[in-house]
Motif scaffolding. Sequence first.
Motif, PDB file in Angstrom:
ATOM      1  N   LEU A 245      -4.064   0.487  -2.424  1.00  0.00           N
ATOM      2  CA  LEU A 245      -3.435  -0.808  -2.656  1.00  0.00           C
ATOM      3  C   LEU A 245      -2.719  -0.754  -4.009  1.00  0.00           C
ATOM      4  N   ILE A 246      -1.411  -0.869  -3.982  1.00  0.00           N
ATOM      5  CA  ILE A 246      -0.604  -0.761  -5.208  1.00  0.00           C
ATOM      6  C   ILE A 246      -0.362  -2.138  -5.810  1.00  0.00           C
ATOM      7  N   LEU A 247      -0.081  -3.107  -4.941  1.00  0.00           N
ATOM      8  CA  LEU A 247       0.190  -4.464  -5.438  1.00  0.00           C
ATOM      9  C   LEU A 247      -0.532  -5.492  -4.574  1.00  0.00           C
TER      10      LEU A 247
ATOM     11  N   ASP B 190      14.756  -1.627 -14.973  1.00  0.00           N
ATOM     12  CA  ASP B 190      13.551  -0.794 -15.032  1.00  0.00           C
ATOM     13  C   ASP B 190      13.658   0.156 -16.238  1.00  0.00           C
ATOM     14  N   GLU B 191      13.006  -0.185 -17.295  1.00  0.00           N
ATOM     15  CA  GLU B 191      12.992   0.589 -18.552  1.00  0.00           C
ATOM     16  C   GLU B 191      14.401   0.921 -19.054  1.00  0.00           C
ATOM     17  N   PRO B 192      15.221  -0.106 -19.266  1.00  0.00           N
ATOM     18  CA  PRO B 192      16.618   0.156 -19.648  1.00  0.00           C
ATOM     19  C   PRO B 192      16.779   0.775 -21.035  1.00  0.00           C
TER      20      PRO B 192
ATOM     21  N   PRO C 147      17.906   0.933 -11.774  1.00  0.00           N
ATOM     22  CA  PRO C 147      16.693   1.727 -11.538  1.00  0.00           C
ATOM     23  C   PRO C 147      16.275   2.569 -12.740  1.00  0.00           C
ATOM     24  N   GLN C 148      15.013   3.006 -12.700  1.00  0.00           N
ATOM     25  CA  GLN C 148      14.463   3.798 -13.818  1.00  0.00           C
ATOM     26  C   GLN C 148      15.248   5.103 -13.996  1.00  0.00           C
ATOM     27  N   GLU C 149      15.664   5.711 -12.867  1.00  0.00           N
ATOM     28  CA  GLU C 149      16.478   6.931 -12.924  1.00  0.00           C
ATOM     29  C   GLU C 149      17.914   6.554 -12.598  1.00  0.00           C
TER      30      GLU C 149
ATOM     31  N   TYR D   7       0.857  -1.201   0.000  1.00  0.00           N
ATOM     32  CA  TYR D   7       0.000   0.000   0.000  1.00  0.00           C
ATOM     33  C   TYR D   7       0.886   1.241   0.000  1.00  0.00           C
ATOM     34  N   TYR D   8       0.434   2.294  -0.673  1.00  0.00           N
ATOM     35  CA  TYR D   8       0.966   3.625  -0.425  1.00  0.00           C
ATOM     36  C   TYR D   8      -0.191   4.398   0.196  1.00  0.00           C
ATOM     37  N   GLY D   9      -0.092   4.748   1.481  1.00  0.00           N
ATOM     38  CA  GLY D   9      -1.235   5.303   2.197  1.00  0.00           C
ATOM     39  C   GLY D   9      -2.305   4.230   2.245  1.00  0.00           C
TER      40      GLY D   9
ATOM     41  N   LYS E  46       0.493   0.316 -17.527  1.00  0.00           N
ATOM     42  CA  LYS E  46       0.434   1.771 -17.723  1.00  0.00           C
ATOM     43  C   LYS E  46       1.232   2.535 -16.657  1.00  0.00           C
ATOM     44  N   ASN E  47       1.469   3.807 -16.913  1.00  0.00           N
ATOM     45  CA  ASN E  47       2.197   4.666 -15.959  1.00  0.00           C
ATOM     46  C   ASN E  47       1.478   4.645 -14.616  1.00  0.00           C
ATOM     47  N   GLY E  48       2.263   4.469 -13.575  1.00  0.00           N
ATOM     48  CA  GLY E  48       1.694   4.481 -12.226  1.00  0.00           C
ATOM     49  C   GLY E  48       1.069   3.166 -11.805  1.00  0.00           C
ATOM     50  N   ALA E  49       1.185   2.134 -12.646  1.00  0.00           N
ATOM     51  CA  ALA E  49       0.543   0.849 -12.339  1.00  0.00           C
ATOM     52  C   ALA E  49       1.184   0.160 -11.136  1.00  0.00           C
ATOM     53  N   GLY E  50       2.486   0.400 -10.939  1.00  0.00           N
ATOM     54  CA  GLY E  50       3.166  -0.254  -9.813  1.00  0.00           C
ATOM     55  C   GLY E  50       4.339  -1.132 -10.235  1.00  0.00           C
ATOM     56  N   LYS E  51       4.787  -0.995 -11.469  1.00  0.00           N
ATOM     57  CA  LYS E  51       5.885  -1.835 -11.995  1.00  0.00           C
ATOM     58  C   LYS E  51       7.202  -1.574 -11.248  1.00  0.00           C
ATOM     59  N   SER E  52       7.558  -0.280 -11.128  1.00  0.00           N
ATOM     60  CA  SER E  52       8.820   0.041 -10.436  1.00  0.00           C
ATOM     61  C   SER E  52       8.730  -0.359  -8.973  1.00  0.00           C
ATOM     62  N   THR E  53       7.571  -0.138  -8.376  1.00  0.00           N
ATOM     63  CA  THR E  53       7.387  -0.540  -6.975  1.00  0.00           C
ATOM     64  C   THR E  53       7.626  -2.035  -6.830  1.00  0.00           C
ATOM     65  N   PHE E  54       7.080  -2.799  -7.758  1.00  0.00           N
ATOM     66  CA  PHE E  54       7.228  -4.256  -7.698  1.00  0.00           C
ATOM     67  C   PHE E  54       8.700  -4.674  -7.764  1.00  0.00           C
TER      68      PHE E  54
ATOM     69  N   THR F 239       9.253  -2.688 -19.374  1.00  0.00           N
ATOM     70  CA  THR F 239       9.331  -1.988 -20.662  1.00  0.00           C
ATOM     71  C   THR F 239       7.949  -1.510 -21.111  1.00  0.00           C
ATOM     72  N   HIS F 240       7.951  -0.410 -21.868  1.00  0.00           N
ATOM     73  CA  HIS F 240       6.708   0.029 -22.513  1.00  0.00           C
ATOM     74  C   HIS F 240       6.700  -0.396 -23.972  1.00  0.00           C
ATOM     75  N   ASP F 241       7.783  -1.091 -24.391  1.00  0.00           N
ATOM     76  CA  ASP F 241       7.922  -1.488 -25.794  1.00  0.00           C
ATOM     77  C   ASP F 241       7.393  -2.916 -25.956  1.00  0.00           C
TER      78      ASP F 241
HETATM   79  N1  LIG Z   1       7.164   6.392  -2.214  1.00  0.00           N
HETATM   80  C1  LIG Z   1       5.915   6.556  -2.644  1.00  0.00           C
HETATM   81  N2  LIG Z   1       4.970   7.080  -1.869  1.00  0.00           N
HETATM   82  C2  LIG Z   1       3.702   7.226  -2.284  1.00  0.00           C
HETATM   83  N3  LIG Z   1       3.272   6.865  -3.511  1.00  0.00           N
HETATM   84  C3  LIG Z   1       4.170   6.329  -4.330  1.00  0.00           C
HETATM   85  C4  LIG Z   1       5.543   6.144  -3.956  1.00  0.00           C
HETATM   86  N4  LIG Z   1       6.198   5.594  -5.000  1.00  0.00           N
HETATM   87  C5  LIG Z   1       5.290   5.443  -5.966  1.00  0.00           C
HETATM   88  N5  LIG Z   1       4.080   5.878  -5.595  1.00  0.00           N
HETATM   89  C6  LIG Z   1       2.844   5.832  -6.381  1.00  0.00           C
HETATM   90  O1  LIG Z   1       2.561   4.454  -6.613  1.00  0.00           O
HETATM   91  C7  LIG Z   1       2.100   4.246  -7.930  1.00  0.00           C
HETATM   92  C8  LIG Z   1       3.006   3.244  -8.644  1.00  0.00           C
HETATM   93  O2  LIG Z   1       4.273   3.829  -8.906  1.00  0.00           O
HETATM   94  P1  LIG Z   1       5.376   3.100  -9.751  1.00  0.00           P
HETATM   95  O3  LIG Z   1       6.556   3.975  -9.779  1.00  0.00           O
HETATM   96  O4  LIG Z   1       5.543   1.738  -9.222  1.00  0.00           O
HETATM   97  O5  LIG Z   1       4.674   3.032 -11.193  1.00  0.00           O
HETATM   98  P2  LIG Z   1       5.202   2.454 -12.585  1.00  0.00           P
HETATM   99  O6  LIG Z   1       4.282   1.366 -12.995  1.00  0.00           O
HETATM  100  O7  LIG Z   1       6.633   2.134 -12.462  1.00  0.00           O
HETATM  101  O8  LIG Z   1       4.971   3.705 -13.565  1.00  0.00           O
HETATM  102  P3  LIG Z   1       5.858   4.298 -14.797  1.00  0.00           P
HETATM  103  O9  LIG Z   1       5.485   3.504 -16.015  1.00  0.00           O
HETATM  104  O10 LIG Z   1       5.389   5.712 -14.905  1.00  0.00           O
HETATM  105  O11 LIG Z   1       7.299   4.191 -14.428  1.00  0.00           O
HETATM  106  C9  LIG Z   1       2.047   5.624  -8.585  1.00  0.00           C
HETATM  107  O12 LIG Z   1       0.736   6.106  -8.528  1.00  0.00           O
HETATM  108  C10 LIG Z   1       2.982   6.468  -7.746  1.00  0.00           C
HETATM  109  O13 LIG Z   1       2.584   7.800  -7.749  1.00  0.00           O
END
Ligand SMILES: Nc1ncnc2c1ncn2[C@@H]1O[C@H](COP(=O)(O)OP(=O)(O)OP(=O)(O)O)[C@@H](O)[C@H]1O
Length: 201
Positions: free
Chosen positions: A15-17, A143-145, A69-71, A10-12, A35-43, A175-177
């Motif tokens: 539920l992210i994953l 992460d998106e190399p 990392p992505q950055e 969870y973020y707050g 999609k952007n913000g789906a939770g891939k990087s978090t995973f 990847t988005h490709d």
């Molecule tokens: N540390 C954090 N605290 C709160 N919310 C976060 C944190 N990190 C990410 N999020 C939120 O969690 C969600 C998933 O983020 P994440 O970076 O995993 O997405 P992503 O799938 O990698 O997206 P992208 O394709 O844009 O890279 C997003 O809505 C983001 O704003």
Amino acid sequence: MIKVSKLKKYYGKKLILDIPNFIFEKGKIYSVVGKNGAGKSTFIKILSGIVSLDEGKLEIDKENIILSPQEPMFFKGDVWYNLTEPFKLCKKKISTNKLEELLNRFEIDSLKKSSVNSLSGGEKAKVQFIRTILYDKNCIFLDEPTASIDKKSSFIVEEILLELKKIGKLIIIITHDQDQARRISDEILEVDEAKLLKRGT
Ligand SMILES: Nc1ncnc2c1ncn2[C@@H]1O[C@H](COP(=O)(O)OP(=O)(O)OP(=O)(O)O)[C@@H](O)[C@H]1O
Ligand SMILES: [Mg+2]
């Protein structure tokens, strides 16, 4: 092998994953799309141990992971310093021949003495990729190399990943490709509404 069981993040209150169970096997390439913000990087950060999980269990050899990392992050200094210093710090011997070969393969050998700050986005991504590979870990998370890398160089990245898979590495690439995912993956996964779904092979 990596085993994910009953993972929740969870973020707050959001539920992210929510991944009941998943097994990643060695010698395979998994692409993660979504999609952007789906939770891939978090995973991938959870798998790498740099973001905590709120519920569930992860079975993974923590010593044998490298995350790109992505950055990208670099030391202040030139390309050569950035591709040698990290290994000195962790007392890992790397082959200078292999490093030179990778720089040649990506056609950035002339940039060895350039400050990383002066590199283009794609050049930075190449340095970051080379550094990731040189760690020679069993699990390689990317992460998106290729997000900022040109087509020809993306194909070289793919070629190298396929070579690493052949020698038994477990690779997870975000990847988005979609074409890239289809070209190299044993399995394509999508993070969608907190779930990790199989989208094809
Ligand atoms: N540390 C954090 N605290 C709160 N919310 C976060 C944190 N990190 C990410 N999020 C939120 O969690 C969600 C998933 O983020 P994440 O970076 O995993 O997405 P992503 O799938 O990698 O997206 P992208 O394709 O844009 O890279 C997003 O809505 C983001 O704003
Ligand atoms: Mg991301």
